[in-house]
Design a protein around this motif. Structure first.
Motif, PDB file in Angstrom:
ATOM      1  N   PRO A   1     -38.843  24.922 -27.300  1.00 28.74           N
ATOM      2  CA  PRO A   1     -38.692  25.766 -28.924  1.00 28.74           C
ATOM      3  C   PRO A   1     -37.607  27.031 -28.915  1.00 28.74           C
ATOM      4  CG  PRO A   1     -40.895  24.981 -28.403  1.00 28.74           C
ATOM      5  CD  PRO A   1     -39.677  24.578 -27.324  1.00 28.74           C
ATOM      6  N   ASN A   2     -38.029  27.559 -27.356  1.00 24.65           N
ATOM      7  CA  ASN A   2     -37.994  29.073 -26.588  1.00 24.65           C
ATOM      8  C   ASN A   2     -36.615  29.476 -25.774  1.00 24.65           C
ATOM      9  OD1 ASN A   2     -39.504  30.461 -29.130  1.00 24.65           O
ATOM     10  ND2 ASN A   2     -41.245  30.078 -27.173  1.00 24.65           N
ATOM     11  N   ALA A   3     -35.167  29.698 -26.363  1.00 24.36           N
ATOM     12  CA  ALA A   3     -34.556  29.920 -25.110  1.00 24.36           C
ATOM     13  C   ALA A   3     -34.892  31.244 -24.269  1.00 24.36           C
ATOM     14  CB  ALA A   3     -33.507  30.538 -25.697  1.00 24.36           C
ATOM     15  N   PRO A   4     -35.532  30.522 -23.383  1.00 24.25           N
ATOM     16  CA  PRO A   4     -35.778  31.550 -22.279  1.00 24.25           C
ATOM     17  C   PRO A   4     -34.874  33.056 -21.544  1.00 24.25           C
ATOM     18  CG  PRO A   4     -35.029  30.050 -20.959  1.00 24.25           C
ATOM     19  CD  PRO A   4     -35.174  29.226 -22.208  1.00 24.25           C
ATOM     20  N   THR A   5     -35.379  33.999 -21.655  1.00 27.38           N
ATOM     21  CA  THR A   5     -34.134  35.652 -21.320  1.00 27.38           C
ATOM     22  C   THR A   5     -34.980  35.672 -19.771  1.00 27.38           C
ATOM     23  OG1 THR A   5     -33.808  36.270 -23.214  1.00 27.38           O
ATOM     24  CG2 THR A   5     -33.995  37.890 -21.082  1.00 27.38           C
ATOM     25  N   ARG A   6     -34.191  35.314 -18.425  1.00 26.61           N
ATOM     26  CA  ARG A   6     -34.028  35.121 -17.637  1.00 26.61           C
ATOM     27  C   ARG A   6     -33.075  35.339 -16.345  1.00 26.61           C
ATOM     28  NH1 ARG A   6     -37.592  28.955 -16.529  1.00 26.61           N
ATOM     29  NH2 ARG A   6     -35.547  28.075 -17.834  1.00 26.61           N
ATOM     30  N   VAL A   7     -33.531  35.120 -14.548  1.00 23.94           N
ATOM     31  CA  VAL A   7     -32.099  34.972 -13.965  1.00 23.94           C
ATOM     32  C   VAL A   7     -32.766  33.608 -13.171  1.00 23.94           C
ATOM     33  CG1 VAL A   7     -31.429  35.249 -12.604  1.00 23.94           C
ATOM     34  CG2 VAL A   7     -31.812  37.567 -13.732  1.00 23.94           C
ATOM     35  N   ARG A   8     -31.492  32.650 -12.619  1.00 20.80           N
ATOM     36  CA  ARG A   8     -31.518  30.994 -12.076  1.00 20.80           C
ATOM     37  C   ARG A   8     -30.962  31.369 -11.127  1.00 20.80           C
ATOM     38  NH1 ARG A   8     -33.421  25.693 -14.838  1.00 20.80           N
ATOM     39  NH2 ARG A   8     -34.188  25.286 -13.409  1.00 20.80           N
ATOM     40  N   SER A   9     -31.481  30.850 -10.394  1.00 19.94           N
ATOM     41  CA  SER A   9     -30.275  30.525  -8.996  1.00 19.94           C
ATOM     42  C   SER A   9     -29.966  28.844  -9.104  1.00 19.94           C
ATOM     43  CB  SER A   9     -30.661  31.389  -7.073  1.00 19.94           C
ATOM     44  OG  SER A   9     -30.795  32.741  -7.442  1.00 19.94           O
ATOM     45  N   LEU A  10     -29.063  28.619  -9.130  1.00 21.71           N
ATOM     46  CA  LEU A  10     -28.822  27.589  -8.438  1.00 21.71           C
ATOM     47  C   LEU A  10     -27.666  26.738  -7.197  1.00 21.71           C
ATOM     48  CD1 LEU A  10     -28.419  26.038 -12.111  1.00 21.71           C
ATOM     49  CD2 LEU A  10     -30.525  25.876 -11.437  1.00 21.71           C
ATOM     50  N   ARG A  11     -27.980  25.806  -6.469  1.00 20.71           N
ATOM     51  CA  ARG A  11     -27.104  25.635  -5.204  1.00 20.71           C
ATOM     52  C   ARG A  11     -26.288  24.887  -6.329  1.00 20.71           C
ATOM     53  NH1 ARG A  11     -27.578  19.918  -5.536  1.00 20.71           N
ATOM     54  NH2 ARG A  11     -30.343  18.857  -6.826  1.00 20.71           N
ATOM     55  N   PRO A  12     -25.061  24.703  -5.922  1.00 25.55           N
ATOM     56  CA  PRO A  12     -23.373  23.833  -5.907  1.00 25.55           C
ATOM     57  C   PRO A  12     -23.856  22.139  -6.011  1.00 25.55           C
ATOM     58  CG  PRO A  12     -23.497  24.912  -4.008  1.00 25.55           C
ATOM     59  CD  PRO A  12     -24.924  25.175  -4.386  1.00 25.55           C
ATOM     60  N   GLY A  13     -23.313  22.283  -6.983  1.00 25.35           N
ATOM     61  CA  GLY A  13     -24.057  21.140  -8.283  1.00 25.35           C
ATOM     62  C   GLY A  13     -24.452  20.826  -8.598  1.00 25.35           C
ATOM     63  N   ALA A  14     -25.875  21.855  -8.736  1.00 25.89           N
ATOM     64  CA  ALA A  14     -26.886  21.051  -9.556  1.00 25.89           C
ATOM     65  C   ALA A  14     -26.397  20.969 -11.253  1.00 25.89           C
ATOM     66  CB  ALA A  14     -28.017  22.318  -9.363  1.00 25.89           C
ATOM     67  N   VAL A  15     -27.646  20.801 -11.620  1.00 17.55           N
ATOM     68  CA  VAL A  15     -27.643  20.061 -13.027  1.00 17.55           C
ATOM     69  C   VAL A  15     -28.914  20.308 -13.763  1.00 17.55           C
ATOM     70  CG1 VAL A  15     -27.237  18.217 -14.720  1.00 17.55           C
ATOM     71  CG2 VAL A  15     -25.824  18.393 -12.516  1.00 17.55           C
ATOM     72  N   ILE A  16     -28.725  20.648 -14.937  1.00 16.85           N
ATOM     73  CA  ILE A  16     -29.507  21.049 -15.725  1.00 16.85           C
ATOM     74  C   ILE A  16     -29.774  20.165 -16.745  1.00 16.85           C
ATOM     75  CG2 ILE A  16     -31.190  22.345 -17.475  1.00 16.85           C
ATOM     76  CD1 ILE A  16     -29.915  25.155 -15.411  1.00 16.85           C
ATOM     77  N   ASP A  17     -30.586  18.839 -17.122  1.00 14.18           N
ATOM     78  CA  ASP A  17     -30.762  17.991 -18.053  1.00 14.18           C
ATOM     79  C   ASP A  17     -30.147  18.550 -19.880  1.00 14.18           C
ATOM     80  OD1 ASP A  17     -30.288  15.856 -15.856  1.00 14.18           O
ATOM     81  OD2 ASP A  17     -32.333  15.922 -15.767  1.00 14.18           O
ATOM     82  N   ALA A  18     -29.819  17.659 -19.862  1.00 16.58           N
ATOM     83  CA  ALA A  18     -29.290  17.700 -21.643  1.00 16.58           C
ATOM     84  C   ALA A  18     -31.334  18.342 -22.379  1.00 16.58           C
ATOM     85  CB  ALA A  18     -28.626  16.379 -22.328  1.00 16.58           C
ATOM     86  N   HIS A  19     -30.669  19.111 -22.910  1.00 15.02           N
ATOM     87  CA  HIS A  19     -31.986  19.977 -23.052  1.00 15.02           C
ATOM     88  C   HIS A  19     -30.832  20.706 -25.296  1.00 15.02           C
ATOM     89  CE1 HIS A  19     -30.520  22.663 -21.088  1.00 15.02           C
ATOM     90  NE2 HIS A  19     -31.006  23.941 -21.813  1.00 15.02           N
ATOM     91  N   ARG A  20     -32.361  21.451 -26.130  1.00 12.78           N
ATOM     92  CA  ARG A  20     -31.784  22.085 -26.703  1.00 12.78           C
ATOM     93  C   ARG A  20     -33.296  23.249 -27.219  1.00 12.78           C
ATOM     94  NH1 ARG A  20     -34.342  20.214 -32.001  1.00 12.78           N
ATOM     95  NH2 ARG A  20     -35.688  18.140 -31.608  1.00 12.78           N
ATOM     96  N   HIS A  21     -32.829  24.011 -27.773  1.00  6.80           N
ATOM     97  CA  HIS A  21     -33.543  25.288 -28.059  1.00  6.80           C
ATOM     98  C   HIS A  21     -33.344  25.584 -29.204  1.00  6.80           C
ATOM     99  CE1 HIS A  21     -33.383  26.542 -24.082  1.00  6.80           C
ATOM    100  NE2 HIS A  21     -31.862  26.417 -23.770  1.00  6.80           N
ATOM    101  N   ASP A  22     -34.500  26.100 -29.975  1.00  8.83           N
ATOM    102  CA  ASP A  22     -34.528  26.368 -31.668  1.00  8.83           C
ATOM    103  C   ASP A  22     -33.881  27.961 -31.285  1.00  8.83           C
ATOM    104  OD1 ASP A  22     -36.110  24.543 -31.895  1.00  8.83           O
ATOM    105  OD2 ASP A  22     -37.447  24.759 -32.536  1.00  8.83           O
ATOM    106  N   ASP A  23     -33.839  28.805 -29.983  1.00  8.82           N
ATOM    107  CA  ASP A  23     -33.366  29.700 -30.834  1.00  8.82           C
ATOM    108  C   ASP A  23     -31.302  29.187 -29.974  1.00  8.82           C
ATOM    109  OD1 ASP A  23     -34.947  30.860 -30.800  1.00  8.82           O
ATOM    110  OD2 ASP A  23     -36.053  31.088 -29.236  1.00  8.82           O
ATOM    111  N   HIS A  24     -30.783  31.017 -30.259  1.00  5.67           N
ATOM    112  CA  HIS A  24     -29.076  31.123 -29.608  1.00  5.67           C
ATOM    113  C   HIS A  24     -29.667  31.140 -28.533  1.00  5.67           C
ATOM    114  CE1 HIS A  24     -28.079  30.569 -33.588  1.00  5.67           C
ATOM    115  NE2 HIS A  24     -27.628  31.351 -33.517  1.00  5.67           N
ATOM    116  N   GLN A  25     -28.741  30.916 -26.764  1.00  8.53           N
ATOM    117  CA  GLN A  25     -28.654  30.886 -25.890  1.00  8.53           C
ATOM    118  C   GLN A  25     -27.464  31.849 -25.452  1.00  8.53           C
ATOM    119  OE1 GLN A  25     -29.955  28.443 -22.826  1.00  8.53           O
ATOM    120  NE2 GLN A  25     -31.360  30.082 -22.502  1.00  8.53           N
TER     121      GLN A  25
END
Length: 246
Positions: A8-32
């Protein structure tokens, strides 16, 4: 059928992702807003993909089903905004230019505690003002819908350096070049040479994020010379590809 996560809520944060990492399909009720301070970010939707190097940010409208992928070591800054805050009136993902001030605002927003303080509200108001002044960038690679067009695109996804002409690719998939040319414009909104150049530039960004030398990138993406690649890259991104290679 793929499972689509609803957050529901699009987070405000920092993420570190390794090369090739994927965040799977999702949706928010907020803009991002998604911004890569390091590495290159790609987002994919059913309508195609968008890519952002460090001088671009991606606007992801509320309700858009999307997935993220990291190219290179990614430092991803995410800013969530209420669905009522849409300063550019954008209804689909869009790449935006990031000025030095907008970059610092994004970094400041993601570095603050999550509490809704007066300071955060003031910072968000300035960020929205800067978004209103951010030029949109043509960094969208549309996704084909018809099987014959998709077959041609898949060949070039697999090898962007494939130099075959549209008639030659058409013969490989059993389609006429006139039909394919019409489909490129009707479905993807650009000519075949424009789409192939866009694909090659996308692939070049991904290779540069992995610290691949510029000359190697030019060869693997289908340019006849490093200088031709550098010229095309500068025209699109406003700087030379050497800026991405340490």
């Amino acid at each position: 059928m793929r499972e689509i996560r609803h957050e529901p809520n699009a987070p405000t944060r920092v993420r570190s992702l390794r090369p090739g990492a994927v965040i799977d399909a999702h949706r928010h009720d907020d803009h991002q807003i998604a911004y890569a301070a390091r590495g290159v970010l790609a987002i994919t939707t059913d309508a195609g993909s968008w890519v952002a190097p460090a001088n671009r940010a991606l606007w992801i409208p509320a309700g858009t089903v999307h997935a993220h992928q990291a190219h290179g070591a990614l430092q991803l800054h995410l800013v969530g905004l209420p669905a009522t805050d849409n300063p550019l009136g954008l209804e689909r993902p869009t790449a935006l230019s990031v000025s030095p001030l907008l970059r610092e605002l994004i970094l400041a927003c993601t570095g603050m505690p999550p509490d809704e303080t007066p300071e955060r509200q003031r910072l968000r108001a300035v960020l929205l003002d800067q978004l209103r002044a951010s030029p949109q960038q043509p960094l969208h690679l549309p996704a084909p819908r018809t099987p014959r067009l998709a077959a041609v695109c898949e060949i070039l996804y697999a090898d962007p350096a494939d130099s075959r002409t549209l008639p030659e690719l058409g013969r490989a998939v059993g389609a006429g070049d006139r039909t394919l040319s019409r489909l490129f414009r009707a479905e993807l909104g650009m000519s075949f040479p424009q789409w192939r150049t866009q694909l090659r530039l996308y692939h070049a960004l991904f290779l540069l994020a992995e610290h691949t030398p510029v000359t190697t990138v030019a060869h693997r993406c289908g340019w006849s010379s490093a200088s031709a690649f550098i010229d095309a890259f500068r025209r699109t991104f406003g700087h030379t590809p050497g800026a991405h290679v340490p």
